[in-house]
Enzyme design. Structure first.
Site, mmCIF file in Angstrom:
data_model
loop_
_atom_site.group_PDB
_atom_site.id
_atom_site.type_symbol
_atom_site.label_atom_id
_atom_site.label_comp_id
_atom_site.label_asym_id
_atom_site.label_seq_id
_atom_site.Cartn_x
_atom_site.Cartn_y
_atom_site.Cartn_z
ATOM 1 N N HIS A 127 0.838 -1.202 0.000
ATOM 2 C CA HIS A 127 0.000 0.000 0.000
ATOM 3 C C HIS A 127 0.877 1.259 0.000
ATOM 4 O O HIS A 127 0.387 2.359 0.155
ATOM 5 C CB HIS A 127 -0.911 0.029 1.238
ATOM 6 C CG HIS A 127 -1.951 -1.048 1.278
ATOM 7 N ND1 HIS A 127 -2.711 -1.394 0.186
ATOM 8 C CD2 HIS A 127 -2.382 -1.851 2.296
ATOM 9 C CE1 HIS A 127 -3.560 -2.367 0.523
ATOM 10 N NE2 HIS A 127 -3.367 -2.672 1.799
ATOM 11 N N SER A 157 -16.257 0.782 2.288
ATOM 12 C CA SER A 157 -15.614 -0.506 2.544
ATOM 13 C C SER A 157 -14.640 -0.408 3.726
ATOM 14 O O SER A 157 -14.594 -1.277 4.603
ATOM 15 C CB SER A 157 -14.880 -0.966 1.277
ATOM 16 O OG SER A 157 -14.320 -2.237 1.454
ATOM 17 N N LYS A 291 -19.159 -7.401 0.271
ATOM 18 C CA LYS A 291 -20.167 -7.522 -0.790
ATOM 19 C C LYS A 291 -19.531 -7.668 -2.173
ATOM 20 O O LYS A 291 -20.093 -8.294 -3.051
ATOM 21 C CB LYS A 291 -21.077 -6.302 -0.791
ATOM 22 C CG LYS A 291 -22.033 -6.243 0.379
ATOM 23 C CD LYS A 291 -23.066 -5.151 0.140
ATOM 24 C CE LYS A 291 -24.118 -5.153 1.225
ATOM 25 N NZ LYS A 291 -25.014 -3.989 1.083
ATOM 26 N N GLY A 292 -18.400 -6.999 -2.341
ATOM 27 C CA GLY A 292 -17.719 -7.080 -3.634
ATOM 28 C C GLY A 292 -18.544 -6.502 -4.772
ATOM 29 O O GLY A 292 -18.517 -7.020 -5.882
#
Ligand code: A3P
Length: 324
Positions: A127, A157, A291-292
């Protein structure tokens, strides 16, 4: 023990002690600002170690992203692409190991062996913002795949994700709930893990304009809509394109199915089982799968919040040629 000698350790401690710090409880971890971006302590120490010690292998591909932008999916897809000749459909390690155990995070795992950090495959995730990447990554000309996502879905998210983590030894239910409004505010101000969101995306974007052959930019939403196209593109980019025969035999589709949200999230290994996210911060493997979907922000953000993100994006990115 993170493998670095005590002197190095002290040097990092001294550096970190001088940094701006945000201990607002919203992300459940203190954040330190280093080279313009915010990090929890452990990945920050890892970043410093990586800047000093990381030596990529010539073929390494760096998978870079902001948290909650599709990292897990990108790890799974690239891992499945690279290992496709080594495993059959029922033997791929992704069936029994978390994508995060198949592809390590540089800044989290370099600590165990700084001088000789090595991934099992030629994939290293991070990251770390472009401008703070270890110089060795830039000078070795490693290829980089960057995944990014609509900031509205990222903040939603991220907020859910933070709620699934708790300090070791503390029940999640007893920790204070994070207030989405406040988390949103911090996100807008740039105080989020590896944030600011906009500066992170811009850093990689600018670098990709300079060397498009070295950095592949992928938008989560596009990957969702045109998965076949992007999976083939990734394979080509990594120097391991699908042969005609493989395409005819459905290899591309098998990889997509293996790595789909539905499949990965239903696997035992990704459903439960404790996972240490950062030192002292625990949760379950299923925290990576919610949930994607594209556009779940509509269930959580007000129109005003959406407008605010839109305005920041306009202001930050309008002259960059990048649209989110
Ligand atoms: P949501 O919270 O919107 O569901 P990261 O992997 O960077 O931590 O990002 C996590 C986000 O990616 C979560 O988004 C998660 O559900 C989604 N995700 C995880 N695996 C996925 C997959 N195989 N396909 C699509 N989305 C996935």
């Amino acid at each position: 023990d993170d493998g670095a000698d005590p002197e190095t350790h002290n040097k990092y401690k001294e550096i970190i002690a001088t940094l701006p710090r945000s201990n607002i409880r919203h992300w459940k971890v203190d954040l330190y600002q280093y080279e313009g971006f915010w990090f929890p302590l452990q990945p920050l120490e890892g970043l410093l170690l990586a800047q000093d010690y990381f030596k990529p292998q010539p073929n390494d591909v760096i998978l870079s992203s902001l948290p909650k932008s599709g990292t897990t999916w990108l790890k799974a897809l690239t891992f499945a692409i690279l290992t496709r000749s080594s495993f059959g459909e029922s033997t791929n390690p992704l069936l029994s190991r978390s994508p995060h155990d198949c592809v390590p995070f540089l800044e989290l795992e370099i600590g165990s062996n700084p001088q000789n950090f090595n991934s099992n495959v030629s994939l290293v995730a991070t990251h770390i913002p472009y401008t703070s990447l270890p110089k060795s990554i830039i000078s070795s000309g490693c290829k980089i795949i960057y995944i990014f996502r609509d900031p509205k879905d990222v903040i939603v998210s991220l907020w859910h994700f933070s709620q699934k983590l708790s300090p070791e030894g503390v029940q999640t239910s007893t920790t204070e709930d994070l207030d989405l409004k406040e988390a949103f505010e911090l996100f807008c101000e740039g105080v989020s893990i590896a944030g600011s969101y906009w500066n992170h995306v811009l850093g990689y974007w600018r670098a990709s304009l300079e060397s498009p052959e070295r950095i592949l930019f992928i938008k989560y939403e596009n990957l969702k809509n045109e998965t076949i196209y992007y999976v083939k593109k990734m394979a080509e980019f990594m120097g391991y394109p699908f042969s005609l025969e493989e395409e005819v035999n459905g290899v591309v589709q098998n990889i997509i199915n293996l790595c789909s949200f539905e499949n990965l999230s239903s696997l035992e290994v990704n459903q439960s089982g404790p996972r240490q996210f950062l030192s002292g911060m625990v949760g379950e493997n299923n925290a990576f799968f919610r949930k994607g979907r594209v556009g779940d922000w509509k269930n959580h953000l007000t129109p005003e919040m959406a407008t605010r993100l839109y305005q920041i994006t306009e202001q930050k990115l309008s002259s960059s040629g990048l649209t989110l």
